[in-house]
Design a protein around this motif. Structure first.
Motif: not given
Ligand code: FES
Length: 101
Positions: A89-101
């Motif tokens: 019942g948790d709601n965790v998700g990943p940390l997304l590291v995105k390349a700058s555009e």
């Protein structure tokens, strides 16, 4: 017998807990662990610390880092958070590291 300073110190955690509960309530998210958060990742070390350099993206547009401690590819996310969330019942998700555009 406790001196007055020791009695005051003994009551301090209750004040912190109360303030923390109020802050959690305002955010609308309350997560409490009943045991270790990390079930089995790098249990041979005192503290799991990973560092990331933006150079690690190797031309990828984004990299997903695990925050649920269930990924077999930790520190990278492998989608294990989906099963964890369904089971707990948790709601965790990943940390997304995105390349700058
Ligand atoms: S597997 Fe842990 S956040 Fe995705």
């Amino acid at each position: 017998m406790l001196c007055s300073a020791a009695r005051a110190a003994a009551f301090t955690p209750l004040k912190i807990t109360s303030a923390r509960r109020a802050a959690e309530s305002r955010r609308g998210v309350v997560v409490r662990a009943s045991g270790p958060i990390n079930p089995d990742i790098k249990k041979d070390v005192d503290k799991v610390v990973d560092s990331v350099s933006l150079n690690d993206l190797d031309g990828k547009k984004q990299v997903s880092y695990c925050r649920c401690w269930r990924s077999a590819t930790f520190p990278l996310c492998n989608g294990a958070h989906v099963a964890h969330n369904k089971a707990s019942g948790d709601n965790v998700g990943p940390l997304l590291v995105k390349a700058s555009e």
